[in-house]
Design a protein around this motif. Sequence first.
Motif, mmCIF file in Angstrom:
data_model
loop_
_atom_site.group_PDB
_atom_site.id
_atom_site.type_symbol
_atom_site.label_atom_id
_atom_site.label_comp_id
_atom_site.label_asym_id
_atom_site.label_seq_id
_atom_site.Cartn_x
_atom_site.Cartn_y
_atom_site.Cartn_z
ATOM 1 N N THR A 14 5.755 8.096 -4.961
ATOM 2 C CA THR A 14 4.967 6.902 -5.275
ATOM 3 C C THR A 14 5.569 5.670 -4.617
ATOM 4 O OG1 THR A 14 4.222 7.819 -7.384
ATOM 5 C CG2 THR A 14 4.123 5.427 -7.149
ATOM 6 N N ALA A 15 6.901 5.537 -4.708
ATOM 7 C CA ALA A 15 7.576 4.390 -4.092
ATOM 8 C C ALA A 15 7.340 4.364 -2.590
ATOM 9 C CB ALA A 15 9.074 4.441 -4.389
ATOM 10 N N ILE A 16 7.414 5.530 -1.958
ATOM 11 C CA ILE A 16 7.193 5.606 -0.512
ATOM 12 C C ILE A 16 5.761 5.219 -0.166
ATOM 13 C CG2 ILE A 16 6.989 7.234 1.412
ATOM 14 C CD1 ILE A 16 9.431 8.701 0.191
ATOM 15 N N GLU A 17 4.815 5.781 -0.889
ATOM 16 C CA GLU A 17 3.404 5.461 -0.620
ATOM 17 C C GLU A 17 3.142 3.966 -0.794
ATOM 18 O OE1 GLU A 17 -1.085 6.480 -2.331
ATOM 19 O OE2 GLU A 17 0.589 7.817 -2.830
ATOM 20 N N ALA A 55 -1.710 -4.482 -2.510
ATOM 21 C CA ALA A 55 -1.779 -3.098 -2.022
ATOM 22 C C ALA A 55 -0.724 -2.228 -2.697
ATOM 23 C CB ALA A 55 -1.599 -3.070 -0.507
ATOM 24 N N ILE A 56 0.477 -2.766 -2.864
ATOM 25 C CA ILE A 56 1.572 -2.014 -3.493
ATOM 26 C C ILE A 56 1.248 -1.714 -4.952
ATOM 27 C CG2 ILE A 56 3.978 -2.177 -4.245
ATOM 28 C CD1 ILE A 56 4.397 -3.958 -1.694
ATOM 29 N N LEU A 57 0.813 -2.728 -5.681
ATOM 30 C CA LEU A 57 0.544 -2.534 -7.103
ATOM 31 C C LEU A 57 -0.616 -1.578 -7.326
ATOM 32 C CD1 LEU A 57 1.123 -6.033 -8.737
ATOM 33 C CD2 LEU A 57 2.753 -4.295 -8.006
ATOM 34 N N VAL A 109 10.467 -1.441 -2.863
ATOM 35 C CA VAL A 109 9.870 -0.880 -4.084
ATOM 36 C C VAL A 109 10.938 -0.042 -4.780
ATOM 37 C CG1 VAL A 109 8.058 0.571 -5.066
ATOM 38 C CG2 VAL A 109 7.581 -0.811 -3.017
ATOM 39 N N GLY A 110 11.357 -0.477 -5.959
ATOM 40 C CA GLY A 110 12.373 0.247 -6.713
ATOM 41 C C GLY A 110 11.877 0.607 -8.094
#
Length: 264
Positions: A14-17, A55-57, A109-110
């Motif tokens: 998920t963090a990578i995506e 986009a990240i969230l 993203v952590g």
Amino acid sequence: MGSSGAHLEVWLLTAIEAALAGGAVLRTHWPMSRQVQEKGFRDWVTSADLAAQEAILAVIRRHSPEHRILAEEEGRSVAEVEQGIVWVVDPLDGTTNFARRFPCFSVSVGLLVDGEPVVGAIYDPLKDMLFTAARGRGAFLNGKPIRASETERLEQALIGLDWGHRNETREQILGWLSRLAVRCQTVRSIGSAALGMAYVAAGWLDLYFHFALQPWDVAAAAVIVREAGGALYQPDGAPWSFQSSAAVVSNGRLERAVWAAMGR
């Protein structure tokens, strides 16, 4: 939900995506004209920060709707990282660089469990470099293992730093520089804390220090550094934690020389 190996694998994906999604937005915005607003003294935000964060969230909420999120441009309390499962997001680490078209910035993203970093992804979209780690599983750059350097002597050390916004912080940095710069090989200012710390994990820098950090600057980097064999400290030599806004990030071998140079 605990942080078992199976959970770590899912969270890392998920963090990578999410990091790649944010990086894709930044890459799209890079050639465009800049819309820059001032958040505070020497502190900027751009339309790219906000678009990348969206986009990240979206990725995190799709995969982990039950988890809390602390993101730089949301203005939520930093105290929220202390308990439970929390995603900590910096959509554009290096906003000043981005705004000035200096090509050094990243997405971070952590994931923290009860205040401890367990998963991290840092992505440099211009260089297509993805630094990743999950606790107990090693650190990687584009899928290949990375390790911190073996440098032990200051005269061989390449040191990175960043300045912070406040004059008091810069004076503290200058105090460290006055002792370290005359003893080390050379010094670099990065402009992206997440990348500076990732570079220690990769062995490209031997030491990095920053005395005005927020959790979103370091959440992903902390696990990547530790999994690569590095270590994080407070400026007085005590172990680093999210209660400290200052971090000295070492390859795990250079600390004795650094503390000696600083008169510790």
